[in-house]
Design a protein around this motif. Structure first.
Motif, PDB file in Angstrom:
ATOM      1  N   ARG A 283       0.818  -1.212   0.000  1.00 12.97           N
ATOM      2  CA  ARG A 283       0.000   0.000   0.000  1.00 12.97           C
ATOM      3  C   ARG A 283       0.852   1.262   0.000  1.00 12.97           C
ATOM      4  O   ARG A 283       1.365   1.662   1.039  1.00 12.97           O
ATOM      5  CB  ARG A 283      -0.958  -0.018   1.192  1.00 12.97           C
TER       6      ARG A 283
ATOM      7  N   VAL B  66      -3.108   0.525  -8.029  1.00  8.56           N
ATOM      8  CA  VAL B  66      -4.358   0.205  -7.341  1.00  8.56           C
ATOM      9  C   VAL B  66      -5.330  -0.369  -8.366  1.00  8.56           C
ATOM     10  O   VAL B  66      -5.460   0.158  -9.468  1.00  8.56           O
ATOM     11  CB  VAL B  66      -4.985   1.458  -6.709  1.00  8.56           C
TER      12      VAL B  66
ATOM     13  N   GLU C  20      -4.001  -2.997  -3.803  1.00  2.60           N
ATOM     14  CA  GLU C  20      -2.842  -2.321  -4.370  1.00  2.60           C
ATOM     15  C   GLU C  20      -1.681  -3.299  -4.357  1.00  2.60           C
ATOM     16  O   GLU C  20      -1.361  -3.881  -3.332  1.00  2.60           O
ATOM     17  CB  GLU C  20      -2.491  -1.066  -3.552  1.00  2.60           C
TER      18      GLU C  20
END
Lengths: 172, 579
Positions: free
Chosen positions: B99, B335, B349
Motif C-alpha cells: 500500500r 491500485v 494495491e
C-alpha cells in the motif's frame, strides 16, 4: 413558482460564481441541486445575468447526462449499469423495476412518485448489483428485494425512510 | 490515558446490521465514561474487504477483523484503555499487497489536516520549497520512472518538463478525478480517504511547472469525495499551505474545484479542459498538447488522482526507492478495483509485476460459486479481456498491451463461464456509443455500426462475414478517431474476437450462446423426469406460455414464450432446462 423569489434565488447563485472562469457548469449544478432540474425560465434568467446566449446554456445542458430539462419524480431510482453490476444482474433489477413501476428508463410514474434512471457507475462495485434511491444506496440486491424497498417509499408516501444505513440525505 | 481513536468500517455488513455496531461501540464508550478520551469514527474504507466489521484502534494501530458484538467490550477495555492488542482478532496482513497510494486511507482522518501533517504530510513540499529547484525535482521524478496512472502511462517527469519549458504568463495544473470507467473506483477512494496527499502532489507539480492556479475536476457522482476535497482545500488555505507566500517562500497557488456532469469523454484531457472551461466536453486534435496549449490556451499539466498521490511519497523516500519496486518498464505499485465474479471484491494495491493469477486467486480468493474463471477484463471500455490461459501475465503497461488489453485506470473485472463474450463486447460498445460526443465520424458512425453487427450476432442473425466487418471497422476507428475514446472503443471487440472467436462462431453458425446470456439463442423446456409438478413455473409465467395442471404435468409453448427465464429461476428442482 413565485417569479420574484425565483429571480432573487438565481441572482444569488449567479453572483457567487459570476467572476470565476468556467462558471456555467457550476451554476447549473447549483440550479439542478435546488430545483431538481433546470427549468426553462431559469435558463433565460442565467442567460441575461451572465450575458451568454441561451443556445450556449442549452448546448451544455443537453451534452451532460447530469442535467435534466424536465422535473423529476419525488424519488429518483437510479439503477447502476456499471460493468460489475451488469455482470451480477443489474439488468434484471432494471427490468423488475420497469415491471413494478410501469415505466421505462428516464420516465416518471403517473403519480409522480418515482423517476427511473440508469447510471454508469456509483463507484461501489464491491456491493454489486446496486440501486440508489435519492441519496441512499442499496447493495447486493436480488430481484425479489426490489418490491420491499419500493414499498417503504410508497407506504410512507412523502416521508423519507430512515433507520437503515447512514447516508440518508435525500430530500424531495 | 492519552487521546484514542476507534475507526470502524461496517460497509461489508448486511445493511440492516450497520447501525447496531456503531451504537454498541458508542454505548460501551459512554458506559465506561470515556467520551472525552475516545473519538469514534465510521470510515468507508480501511483497505480490508469481505472481513465483516473491521476496527482500527489508534494511535496503537491495532487492526481487528470479523469483530462481533461480543468483542466490543474487550476491545474497549483491553485495547483502548490498557493499550494491549487482542491476538485472536488481529488482522493477518496479506503480503502480496503493497500500500503506497492507499498508505493513508483508513489510517489518517481525511477530514483533519493536523492528522495528515502528523503522518509526514506536507513534509515533501516543505523540503522542496526549502532546498530543491524545479529541475532537481524533475530529476528525482525521472529517476523514479513514475508513469501516468490514468491509463496511457506517459512519464510524469517528461510531462512536467515539457510544460515547464514553455514560456507563459499563466500556467495551470489540473487533477483529473473524472473516473468514468464503469466498475472502477480507485480515485474515489483516494479522494475520500486521503485528499491532502493529492493536494500536496498538485502543489509539487505546480511548483515545478510554474503554475499558480490548480483545479480539481471531480465527477458529480462522488458527493463525498467533493465534500472531503472541498474541506481539505479550505483547511490548506487556512494553514497557509495554499495562497500567497506558501511556507515563507515566493511560491503561490490557489486551488478550486470544478465538477463533471456525467460525460465519459471528459476523462480525455482535451475534453476535460473544455469542461473545466464550462463548455461542452468536446475533445480536439493533438498536437498542440495541453503542455503547450491547455486550459484557456495556457500551458497545463493534467495528472490523474493516483499519479498525484504517489508524488509526495516519491519525494520523501527518493526516486531510487520507488524505482526499486515493480518491473523494468513499470515502476511502483498500482491500485486495482477487483470486482465481478470473484470472492473478495474490493480495492487492492500491488507492486507492478504481480501476476493476474496472484491477484485473482490469492488476493481475490478465486471465482465465486465454485465456477471456473474464464477471463479477466482490464481497462474498462478502452481495454480488453485476457483469457484464463494468460493468467500468469504480470501487470504492467507493456505486458497488458501485448495481450491486447491495457492497464487503464485500474478496473479489473473477473468473468466466468456464465458470461458471454459477445454480450460483454456489446455491453462495452453500447457504453462507448452512448458516450461518444459525436464530433468525429469514425467514432460516431463506426461505433454504431459495430454495435449493430454485434446485436445481429447475438440475436442469431449473424453471418460469418460479419467477423471480418467487425475487424475492418475496428481498425478504421483505431486509426482515424479523434480522441482516445474512439481509438480505444473497438478494443473490447478485438480482444474478445482474438481469444474467443469460437464463441462468436457458435452464435453465428450453430445459433447458440454457450453461456446462455443472449436471449433469443436459447429456449426453455421442462424436464419431465425432474418435474415435481408443483406449478411454480405455471403461476409465475408472465405470458401464460406454461400450460398444464398438477395431475398431467406442465409444458412450455415456444410460440408464446418470451425467453424471460422466470420459470428457470423459480424452479426449485432444476427441472427447467435452458439451451
Amino acid at each position: 413558482m413565485d417569479r420574484e423569489k425565483l429571480k432573487a434565488d438565481i441572482k444569488e447563485i449567479v453572483e457567487e460564481w459570476k467572476t470565476k472562469e468556467g462558471n456555467l457548469i457550476m451554476i447549473l449544478h447549483k440550479i439542478e441541486n435546488r430545483y431538481g432540474y433546470v427549468p426553462r425560465e431559469v435558463s433565460f434568467e442565467i442567460s441575461k445575468l451572465l450575458d451568454v446566449p441561451l443556445a450556449r446554456i442549452y448546448e451544455v445542458i443537453t451534452f451532460y447526462n447530469y442535467f435534466k430539462l424536465e422535473p423529476p419524480g419525488k424519488h429518483t431510482v437510479a439503477v447502476c449499469m456499471g460493468t460489475a453490476c451488469y455482470l451480477k444482474g443489474g439488468a434484471e433489477l432494471l427490468s423488475e423495476l420497469e415491471h413494478i413501476l410501469g415505466v421505462k428508463e428516464d420516465e416518471t410514474t403517473k403519480d409522480g412518485l418515482f423517476h427511473l434512471e440508469i447510471v454508469r457507475c456509483l463507484g461501489c462495485c464491491g456491493l454489486a448489483p446496486v440501486i440508489k434511491i435519492d441519496g441512499k444506496v442499496f447493495g447486493e440486491l436480488k430481484k425479489n428485494d426490489i418490491i420491499d424497498i419500493l414499498s417503504h417509499y410508497t407506504k410512507q408516501n412523502g416521508q423519507m425512510v430512515s433507520g437503515v444505513g447512514s447516508e440518508v440525505s435525500g430530500k424531495p | 490515558m492519552q487521546q484514542k481513536r476507534i475507526l470502524i468500517k461496517d460497509t461489508d455488513l448486511k445493511k440492516d446490521r450497520t447501525r447496531d455496531f456503531y451504537t454498541a461501540f458508542l454505548t460501551e464508550i459512554q458506559d465506561k465514561k470515556l467520551e472525552e478520551k475516545v473519538q469514534l469514527v465510521r470510515v468507508s474504507d480501511i483497505g480490508i474487504y469481505g472481513k465483516g466489521l473491521t476496527v482500527r484502534v489508534l494511535p496503537e494501530n491495532f487492526l481487528y477483523c470479523d469483530v462481533e458484538t461480543g468483542d466490543i467490550s474487550r476491545i474497549v477495555s483491553e485495547s483502548v484503555v490498557e493499550g494491549r492488542p487482542i491476538e485472536a482478532l488481529l488482522h493477518k496482513p496479506d503480503d502480496k499487497q503493497l500500500r503506497l497510494v492507499l498508505r493513508n486511507c483508513g489510517l489518517v482522518d481525511p477530514e483533519s489536516i493536523d492528522d495528515y501533517i502528523k503522518h509526514d504530510g506536507y513534509q515533501a513540499i516543505a523540503t522542496i520549497l526549502e532546498k530543491m529547484t524545479p529541475e532537481k525535482v524533475i530529476e528525482e521524478m525521472k529517476i523514479s520512472e513514475l508513469r501516468g496512472r490514468g491509463g496511457a502511462g506517459f512519464p510524469t517527469w517528461l510531462k512536467w518538463k515539457l510544460t515547464r519549458a514553455v514560456e507563459a504568463d499563466q500556467k495551470y495544473v489540473i487533477c483529473n478525478g473524472d473516473e468514468g470507467d464503469p466498475g472502477a473506483y480507485m480515485d474515489r477512494s483516494v479522494l475520500e480517504g486521503d485528499p491532502h496527499s493529492v493536494i500536496e502532489g498538485m502543489m509539487i507539480a505546480a511548483y515545478v511547472i510554474g503554475a499558480t492556479k490548480g483545479f480539481f475536476y471531480i465527477r458529480a457522482e462522488y458527493p463525498l469525495a467533493i465534500e472531503r476535497v472541498n474541506r481539505a482545500v479550505t483547511q490548506a488555505h487556512e494553514y497557509g499551505l495554499l495562497g500567497e507566500n506558501i511556507l515563507g517562500s515566493s511560491f503561490k497557488l490557489d486551488i478550486e474545484i470544478r465538477l463533471g456532469a456525467g460525460a465519459f469523454v471528459c476523462g480525455e484531457e482535451t475534453a476535460l479542459i473544455s469542461s473545466v472551461e464550462g463548455k461542452r466536453g468536446y475533445p480536439r486534435p493533438r498536437p498542440p498538447y495541453p503542455s503547450v496549449k491547455g486550459l484557456w490556451g495556457k500551458p497545463t499539466v493534467i495528472n490523474n488522482v493516483e499519479t498525484l498521490a504517489n508524488i509526495p511519497l516519491i519525494m520523501l523516500k527518493g526516486g531510487k526507492w520507488f524505482s526499486s519496486i515493480g518491473t523494468e518498464k513499470s515502476k511502483g505499485s498500482k491500485v486495482f478495483a477487483l470486482t465481478g465474479k470473484v470472492k473478495n471484491s474490493g480495492l487492492i494495491e500491488v507492486p507492478m509485476g504481480t501476476t493476474l493469477k496472484e491477484i485473482v486467486f490469492e488476493i481475490g480468493g478465486g471465482g465465486i460459486a465454485g465456477k471456473k474463471v474464464k477471463a479477466v477484463q482490464t481497462g474498462g471500455p478502452s481495454g480488453g479481456v485476457i483469457p484464463e490461459d494468460f493468467i500468469n501475465a504480470p501487470v504492467g503497461y507493456e505486458s497488458l498491451q501485448k495481450l491486447g488489453s491495457i492497464m487503464g485506470s485500474g478496473g479489473m473485472i473477473v468473468m466466468n463461464e456464465d458470461d458471454c463474450m459477445v454480450d460483454i463486447a456489446k455491453f462495452y460498445l453500447r457504453f462507448c456509443v452512448d458516450e461518444s460526443c459525436g464530433k468525429c465520424a469514425p467514432c460516431r458512425i463506426g461505433g454504431t455500426q459495430l454495435l449493430h453487427l454485434l446485436e445481429k450476432i447475438s440475436e442469431g442473425k449473424g453471418e460469418i462475414e460479419d467477423l471480418d466487418r467487425l475487424r475492418r471497422i475496428s481498425r478504421a476507428m483505431q486509426k482515424a478517431a479523434l480522441c482516445g475514446l474512439g481509438q480505444t472503443a473497438p478494443n473490447p471487440v478485438l480482444s474478445t474476437l482474438r481469444y474467443f472467436e469460437d464463441e462468436y462462431k457458435a452464435h453465428i453458425v450453430e445459433k447458440k450462446c454457450p453461456a446462455g446470456r443472449c436471449a433469443g439463442l436459447f429456449h426453455f423446456s421442462i424436464i419431465e423426469e425432474k418435474c415435481k409438478r408443483c406449478g411454480l413455473c405455471f403461476r409465475n409465467c408472465p405470458v401464460q406460455a406454461v400450460s398444464g395442471n398438477r395431475d398431467q404435468g406442465y409444458l412450455i409453448f415456444e410460440e408464446k414464450c418470451i425467453n424471460c427465464g422466470r420459470c428457470f429461476e423459480v424452479c426449485k428442482f432444476e427441472a427447467v432446462s435452458r439451451g
